[in-house]
Scaffold this active site. Sequence first.
Site, short mmCIF file in Angstrom:
data_model
loop_
_atom_site.label_atom_id
_atom_site.label_comp_id
_atom_site.label_asym_id
_atom_site.label_seq_id
_atom_site.Cartn_x
_atom_site.Cartn_y
_atom_site.Cartn_z
NE ARG A 1 -14.09 -7.16 30.89
CZ ARG A 1 -13.56 -8.14 30.15
NH1 ARG A 1 -12.44 -8.69 30.53
NH2 ARG A 1 -14.13 -8.53 29.05
NE ARG B 1 -18.50 -12.64 28.71
CZ ARG B 1 -17.63 -13.42 28.16
NH1 ARG B 1 -17.79 -13.78 26.93
NH2 ARG B 1 -16.61 -13.85 28.83
NE ARG C 1 -23.65 -11.49 23.92
CZ ARG C 1 -23.43 -12.43 24.83
NH1 ARG C 1 -22.28 -12.47 25.47
NH2 ARG C 1 -24.36 -13.30 25.14
CG ASP D 1 -11.39 -5.04 24.71
OD1 ASP D 1 -12.12 -5.71 25.46
OD2 ASP D 1 -10.26 -5.41 24.36
CE1 TYR E 1 -5.53 -11.30 24.80
CE2 TYR E 1 -4.72 -9.60 26.28
CZ TYR E 1 -5.50 -10.71 26.05
OH TYR E 1 -6.27 -11.23 27.06
O1 CP3 Z 1 -15.02 -3.12 32.98
C1 CP3 Z 1 -15.91 -2.93 32.14
O2 CP3 Z 1 -17.04 -3.37 32.25
C2 CP3 Z 1 -15.56 -2.07 30.95
C3 CP3 Z 1 -15.41 -2.78 29.71
C4 CP3 Z 1 -14.21 -3.66 29.47
C5 CP3 Z 1 -14.24 -4.67 28.47
N1 CP3 Z 1 -12.99 -5.19 28.37
C6 CP3 Z 1 -15.41 -5.04 27.63
C7 CP3 Z 1 -15.45 -6.39 27.03
C8 CP3 Z 1 -12.92 -3.66 30.04
C9 CP3 Z 1 -12.37 -2.83 31.18
C10 CP3 Z 1 -12.16 -4.61 29.32
C11 CP3 Z 1 -10.73 -4.86 29.59
C12 CP3 Z 1 -10.07 -6.00 28.96
N2 CP3 Z 1 -10.23 -6.50 27.70
C13 CP3 Z 1 -9.03 -6.73 29.59
C14 CP3 Z 1 -8.45 -6.42 30.94
C15 CP3 Z 1 -9.31 -6.89 32.07
C16 CP3 Z 1 -9.32 -8.36 32.27
O3 CP3 Z 1 -10.42 -8.93 32.29
O4 CP3 Z 1 -8.24 -8.94 32.47
C17 CP3 Z 1 -8.61 -7.73 28.68
C18 CP3 Z 1 -7.53 -8.75 28.91
C19 CP3 Z 1 -9.38 -7.56 27.47
C20 CP3 Z 1 -9.28 -8.34 26.20
C21 CP3 Z 1 -10.54 -9.04 25.91
N3 CP3 Z 1 -11.72 -8.43 25.49
C22 CP3 Z 1 -10.82 -10.43 26.02
C23 CP3 Z 1 -9.81 -11.48 26.47
C24 CP3 Z 1 -12.16 -10.65 25.66
C25 CP3 Z 1 -12.92 -11.95 25.51
C26 CP3 Z 1 -13.16 -12.65 26.77
C27 CP3 Z 1 -13.79 -11.82 27.88
O5 CP3 Z 1 -13.06 -11.52 28.84
O6 CP3 Z 1 -14.95 -11.46 27.80
C28 CP3 Z 1 -12.71 -9.37 25.38
C29 CP3 Z 1 -14.10 -9.12 24.98
C30 CP3 Z 1 -14.88 -8.21 25.83
N4 CP3 Z 1 -14.46 -6.98 26.29
C31 CP3 Z 1 -16.21 -8.43 26.30
C32 CP3 Z 1 -16.58 -7.29 27.03
C33 CP3 Z 1 -17.89 -7.01 27.68
C34 CP3 Z 1 -17.04 -9.68 26.01
C35 CP3 Z 1 -17.53 -9.69 24.63
C36 CP3 Z 1 -19.03 -9.80 24.53
O7 CP3 Z 1 -19.75 -9.48 25.46
O8 CP3 Z 1 -19.47 -10.13 23.44
#
Ligand code: CP3
Length: 342
Positions: free
Chosen positions: A25, A29, A38, A74, A151
Amino acid sequence: MLKNNLLLKTLRKEKVSRPPVWMMRQAGRYLPQYIKLRDKYDFFTRVQTPELACEITIQPVDIVGVDAAIIFSDILVIPQALGMTVLMEEGKGPLLPNTIKSLKDIESLDETGITEKLDYVLKALTLTKKELNNRVPLIGFAGAPFTLLCYMIEGKGSKGFEKAKAFCFSQPELAHQLLSKITRATIAYLKGQAQAGADVVQVFDSWSGLLSPVDFDRFASPYLVEIADALASHVPVILFPKGSSYALHSLSGHKSVSGIGIDWSIQPDKARKESQNNIVLQGNFDPSKLSMPPAEIKKEVTKMIKAFGVQSYIANLGHGILPHIPVDHAKAFVDAVKEYSE
Ligand code: CP3
């Protein structure tokens, strides 16, 4: 040729002078440059616009100095491509208003044309590969079938995904049908990612640790292995079954698996033993520890590398970086790995 190929060399089990480092990740953010974007574009606009996804992907390479980029996207783009509505509520997380409840719902998921529907991710990969100009390798990714099922059944994030687990245990045949459908879509998608420029792919099984070892072998492992088997001739595959260190022994026996990510719940030496000293391990710094002062972070990172050893090791966190972490602290983590010498 890649200028920095530490990650690929490590995944081939070639000798390296220090471990490669990246952070799960990392494109996100905690970075002020990401927050600016964002504030301007909503989540799926950022994901679906190749120029934006490319810019966000490269930010941590420029700012933090990681040894690999991971494409900004994502895991929930697969349920979307299968026809489900996925909303991202700012500050709240994902919401899938029409969950899977029945055989009819599973049958209505359309697995045709996955790479066409996710063409924007493939375009983002190709553009990013070009913009990176061989500085570092590019990692593609997907969610694991079990985590996506969580999910798709639950409809939102959850601590225990009880609804999703109840579905697996009360209607196992339907669960397997759904898992198989997700697996086929994921294989097509990841093959497309490899073709579009991903040098490595990682499969995130963020919720596999909710399963007992026996149930992991039923609902998670077969699908992870099927994906690795299908991809191994295209790109190295890293599996990250979070919370499932009990699976290290069996997963490390599969030739198609190049690396396994682990979280902080298992000690490095134990993980080495469990995986029969036979596989590349990735992890496992507790992301909350990035709150410590940078000098302390550096000490802890040095200890971690000593414990895993320099070879067949990818320095990383044990899960994603947290939003409140100061950039300096992320940099201390990366710098400590780069400064490591035996
Ligand atoms: O690794 C990276 O930086 C690449 C981008 C990436 C995102 N999501 C961007 C994102 C990756 C690899 C993911 C994977 C992801 N998404 C997972 C598996 C990894 C983990 O953390 O367990 C899961 C479970 C998700 C589903 C998801 N997407 C959730 C639960 C959320 C909200 C909460 C959170 O973790 O941030 C997201 C949103 C999301 N995906 C954000 C980002 C940068 C945050 C949203 C924002 O910045 O507005």
